[in-house]
Design a protein around this motif. Structure first.
Motif, short mmCIF file in Angstrom:
data_model
loop_
_atom_site.label_atom_id
_atom_site.label_comp_id
_atom_site.label_asym_id
_atom_site.label_seq_id
_atom_site.Cartn_x
_atom_site.Cartn_y
_atom_site.Cartn_z
N GLY A 1 0.81 -1.21 0.00
CA GLY A 1 0.00 0.00 0.00
C GLY A 1 0.84 1.26 0.00
N PRO A 2 0.15 2.38 0.17
CA PRO A 2 0.86 3.65 0.11
C PRO A 2 1.77 3.84 1.31
CG PRO A 2 -1.41 3.98 0.81
CD PRO A 2 -1.27 2.52 0.43
N GLY A 3 2.74 4.70 1.11
CA GLY A 3 3.65 5.02 2.21
C GLY A 3 3.03 6.08 3.08
N GLY A 4 3.73 7.19 3.22
CA GLY A 4 3.22 8.27 4.05
C GLY A 4 4.05 8.41 5.30
N LYS A 5 3.41 8.90 6.34
CA LYS A 5 4.10 9.05 7.62
C LYS A 5 3.09 8.85 8.74
CE LYS A 5 3.54 14.04 8.11
NZ LYS A 5 2.92 14.24 6.81
N THR A 6 3.62 8.55 9.90
CA THR A 6 2.83 8.46 11.11
C THR A 6 3.48 9.33 12.17
OG1 THR A 6 2.11 6.20 10.64
CG2 THR A 6 1.98 6.91 12.93
N ILE A 7 2.68 10.19 12.78
CA ILE A 7 3.12 10.97 13.94
C ILE A 7 2.31 10.43 15.11
CG2 ILE A 7 3.33 13.25 14.99
CD1 ILE A 7 4.98 13.09 12.48
N TRP A 8 2.95 10.12 16.21
CA TRP A 8 2.25 9.54 17.36
C TRP A 8 2.60 10.31 18.62
CZ3 TRP A 8 5.50 8.06 21.18
CH2 TRP A 8 6.82 7.76 20.82
#
Length: 192
Positions: free
Chosen positions: A167-174
């Motif tokens: 699937g797509p990449g992107g980013k995660t901020i937690w």
């Protein structure tokens, strides 16, 4: 819409309580199958909820309402205000600065709530105080999000996710918020 109860309904409800005053504590039955619903999870049991939304300005509001409902339902009202502020900030940034969908994930691992916000942009924002952030003008409408995150969250971080076959990449901020530690039990031998 008529919300009044008929005298028969009230009478039957009173009869049920007369027979067993704790009947309201019994698990509710599924109206179609008659099978009891499972009991609620214990407070310390882990759980996870996730809401996905399109690149739409209503998405962050829907994420906030969902977060508040979930935390209230699980008895975590003392985390709601901080979690709502930070989730709103991150979800709003996802809608304002990316062109695709986003999601908010709530994960409880007692005594820590972790909220993760994913979007399709692989670009991580600059950390507060880094040369890329510069000085934010006193009346600027934006530029303080990560400073707020850094101040309010107990811990936070982020990672870019490369495009992959799944699937797509992107980013995660937690970010994480911890319940305050419970005071230690009073030792009755010391109190005497």
């Amino acid at each position: 819409m008529n919300t009044e109860q008929s005298p028969n309904q009230t009478h039957h409800q009173k009869q049920d309580l007369d027979r067993d005053p704790t009947s309201y504590l019994l698990p509710a039955l599924d109206p179609l199958s008659g099978i009891p619903h499972p009991p609620p999870l214990p407070f310390a049991a882990p759980w996870c909820y996730e809401v996905h939304f399109p690149c739409d300005p209503r998405g962050p509001g829907i994420a906030r309402v969902t977060l508040r409902a979930v935390l209230d339902a699980h008895g975590l009202a003392q985390l709601v205000d901080r979690a709502e502020l930070l989730t709103s900030e991150l979800a709003t940034n996802s809608v304002r600065h990316t062109k695709g969908p986003a999601s908010v994930r709530l994960q409880w691992l007692c005594p820590v709530l972790r909220v993760s916000v994913w979007d399709m942009s692989p670009d991580l924002p600059p950390a507060p105080g880094s040369p890329r952030t510069g000085v934010v003008a006193a009346h600027a409408e934006d530029g303080r999000g990560l400073l707020i995150l850094d101040t309010v969250a107990d811990r936070w971080g982020g990672c870019a996710i490369g495009e992959g076959k799944f699937g797509p990449g992107g980013k995660t901020i937690w970010f994480e918020l911890s319940l305050p530690a419970a005071p230690p039990p009073v030792d009755s031998t010391l109190a005497a």
